[in-house]
Design a protein around this motif. Structure first.
Motif, PDB file in Angstrom:
ATOM      1  N   SER A  84      -6.594  -2.904   5.757  1.00  9.91           N
ATOM      2  CA  SER A  84      -5.458  -1.993   5.907  1.00  9.91           C
ATOM      3  C   SER A  84      -5.676  -0.654   5.213  1.00  9.91           C
ATOM      4  O   SER A  84      -4.917   0.290   5.431  1.00  9.91           O
ATOM      5  N   LEU A  85      -6.684  -0.582   4.356  1.00 10.05           N
ATOM      6  CA  LEU A  85      -6.968   0.679   3.665  1.00 10.05           C
ATOM      7  C   LEU A  85      -7.777   1.596   4.587  1.00 10.05           C
ATOM      8  O   LEU A  85      -8.737   1.150   5.220  1.00 10.05           O
ATOM      9  N   PRO A  86      -7.410   2.874   4.658  1.00 12.05           N
ATOM     10  CA  PRO A  86      -8.146   3.783   5.544  1.00 12.05           C
ATOM     11  C   PRO A  86      -9.553   4.072   5.018  1.00 12.05           C
ATOM     12  O   PRO A  86      -9.780   4.095   3.811  1.00 12.05           O
ATOM     13  N   ASP A  87     -10.471   4.291   5.937  1.00 14.97           N
ATOM     14  CA  ASP A  87     -11.857   4.579   5.562  1.00 14.97           C
ATOM     15  C   ASP A  87     -12.029   5.961   4.950  1.00 14.97           C
ATOM     16  O   ASP A  87     -12.951   6.195   4.181  1.00 14.97           O
ATOM     17  N   ASN A  88     -11.143   6.897   5.327  1.00  8.95           N
ATOM     18  CA  ASN A  88     -11.372   8.298   4.963  1.00  8.95           C
ATOM     19  C   ASN A  88     -10.202   8.954   4.227  1.00  8.95           C
ATOM     20  O   ASN A  88     -10.114  10.175   4.178  1.00  8.95           O
ATOM     21  N   VAL A 101       5.116   7.300  -1.044  1.00  7.08           N
ATOM     22  CA  VAL A 101       5.962   6.461  -0.195  1.00  7.08           C
ATOM     23  C   VAL A 101       5.223   5.164   0.133  1.00  7.08           C
ATOM     24  O   VAL A 101       4.006   5.077  -0.035  1.00  7.08           O
ATOM     25  N   VAL A 102       5.959   4.171   0.629  1.00  7.11           N
ATOM     26  CA  VAL A 102       5.341   2.913   1.048  1.00  7.11           C
ATOM     27  C   VAL A 102       4.639   3.144   2.379  1.00  7.11           C
ATOM     28  O   VAL A 102       5.228   3.679   3.321  1.00  7.11           O
ATOM     29  N   ASP A 103       3.386   2.738   2.451  1.00  3.49           N
ATOM     30  CA  ASP A 103       2.598   2.871   3.672  1.00  3.49           C
ATOM     31  C   ASP A 103       2.605   1.565   4.461  1.00  3.49           C
ATOM     32  O   ASP A 103       2.786   1.553   5.659  1.00  3.49           O
ATOM     33  N   LYS A 104       2.405   0.436   3.759  1.00  2.63           N
ATOM     34  CA  LYS A 104       2.365  -0.865   4.430  1.00  2.63           C
ATOM     35  C   LYS A 104       2.704  -1.951   3.419  1.00  2.63           C
ATOM     36  O   LYS A 104       2.330  -1.874   2.262  1.00  2.63           O
ATOM     37  N   ALA A 132      -2.408   0.957  -4.277  1.00  4.35           N
ATOM     38  CA  ALA A 132      -1.971  -0.342  -3.773  1.00  4.35           C
ATOM     39  C   ALA A 132      -1.741  -1.293  -4.933  1.00  4.35           C
ATOM     40  O   ALA A 132      -2.303  -1.114  -6.020  1.00  4.35           O
ATOM     41  N   VAL A 133      -0.905  -2.283  -4.692  1.00  6.28           N
ATOM     42  CA  VAL A 133      -0.764  -3.411  -5.610  1.00  6.28           C
ATOM     43  C   VAL A 133      -1.045  -4.666  -4.802  1.00  6.28           C
ATOM     44  O   VAL A 133      -0.660  -4.772  -3.633  1.00  6.28           O
ATOM     45  N   PHE A 134      -1.759  -5.594  -5.442  1.00  3.65           N
ATOM     46  CA  PHE A 134      -2.128  -6.850  -4.778  1.00  3.65           C
ATOM     47  C   PHE A 134      -1.798  -7.997  -5.714  1.00  3.65           C
ATOM     48  O   PHE A 134      -2.170  -7.976  -6.884  1.00  3.65           O
ATOM     49  N   ASP A 135      -1.110  -8.999  -5.194  1.00  4.88           N
ATOM     50  CA  ASP A 135      -0.748 -10.184  -5.962  1.00  4.88           C
ATOM     51  C   ASP A 135      -1.865 -11.210  -5.795  1.00  4.88           C
ATOM     52  O   ASP A 135      -2.000 -11.839  -4.744  1.00  4.88           O
ATOM     53  N   ILE A 160       0.868  -1.181   0.000  1.00  4.76           N
ATOM     54  CA  ILE A 160       0.000   0.000   0.000  1.00  4.76           C
ATOM     55  C   ILE A 160       0.905   1.230   0.000  1.00  4.76           C
ATOM     56  O   ILE A 160       1.892   1.295   0.742  1.00  4.76           O
ATOM     57  N   PHE A 161       0.562   2.188  -0.837  1.00  2.00           N
ATOM     58  CA  PHE A 161       1.346   3.418  -0.992  1.00  2.00           C
ATOM     59  C   PHE A 161       0.487   4.616  -0.607  1.00  2.00           C
ATOM     60  O   PHE A 161      -0.730   4.600  -0.782  1.00  2.00           O
ATOM     61  N   ARG A 162       1.141   5.665  -0.126  1.00  3.67           N
ATOM     62  CA  ARG A 162       0.438   6.910   0.203  1.00  3.67           C
ATOM     63  C   ARG A 162       1.316   8.100  -0.142  1.00  3.67           C
ATOM     64  O   ARG A 162       2.524   7.945  -0.353  1.00  3.67           O
ATOM     65  N   LEU A 163       0.705   9.257  -0.189  1.00  2.00           N
ATOM     66  CA  LEU A 163       1.473  10.488  -0.339  1.00  2.00           C
ATOM     67  C   LEU A 163       2.048  10.847   1.026  1.00  2.00           C
ATOM     68  O   LEU A 163       1.373  10.677   2.054  1.00  2.00           O
ATOM     69  N   ASP A 164       3.276  11.337   1.048  1.00  2.54           N
ATOM     70  CA  ASP A 164       3.865  11.731   2.333  1.00  2.54           C
ATOM     71  C   ASP A 164       3.123  12.943   2.900  1.00  2.54           C
ATOM     72  O   ASP A 164       2.230  13.504   2.252  1.00  2.54           O
ATOM     73  N   ASP A 165       3.490  13.334   4.120  1.00  3.01           N
ATOM     74  CA  ASP A 165       2.745  14.391   4.821  1.00  3.01           C
ATOM     75  C   ASP A 165       2.789  15.739   4.112  1.00  3.01           C
ATOM     76  O   ASP A 165       1.901  16.566   4.296  1.00  3.01           O
TER      77      ASP A 165
END
Length: 139
Positions: free
Chosen positions: A59-63, A42-45, A68-71, A31-36
């Motif tokens: 693991s994905l936030p509700d809000n 960046v890598v989130d998880k 993400a990439v999923f195998d 899972i990837f996210r934008l930094d602050d």
């Protein structure tokens, strides 16, 4: 290098985590996210190989938005074991509009950095990325 449309760069750690998922199958998902500062992705998880799709979706936030990439491993009707790497753009309806716009404008550039994606999903709520949806897109 920054994205021309949104100014967002891609951290090298993102490409490395994706390569580990793609080549070595050492991760189930990333899972990837934008930094602050909203300057780079960046890598989130990172999910271990033993984690499930349910672990991933929880693991994905509700809000807030994420990439993400999923195998996805599956067996065909001919009893062949296969795998497809899904790119998922998670953009829940209740996320901030500015955040959703930033993720949307950066998505294509980020996705190009991850060579080997075989399918894509865009979801605004969990029903749009159900296990059955992945299964139907993989075949």
């Amino acid at each position: 290098m920054a994205n021309s449309s949104s100014g967002v760069a891609v951290n090298d750690e993102c490409k490395l985590a994706f390569l580990e998922l793609k080549a070595r199958r050492s991760h189930r998902y990333v899972i990837f996210r934008l930094d602050d500062e909203n300057q780079q992705v960046v890598v989130d998880k990172v999910g271990t190989q033993s984690e499930t799709y349910e672990d991933f979706t929880k693991s994905l936030p509700d809000n807030d938005c994420r990439y993400a990439v999923f195998d996805y491993d599956f067996t065909t009707d001919e009893n062949c074991h296969k795998s497809k790497i899904f790119f998922i753009a998670w953009s829940p309806d209740i996320a901030k509009v500015r955040t959703k716009m930033l993720y949307a404008s950066s998505k294509d550039r980020f996705k190009r950095e991850l060579d080997g994606i075989q399918a894509e999903l865009q979801a605004t709520d969990p029903s749009e990325m159900s296990w059955d949806t992945l299964k139907s897109r993989a075949l």
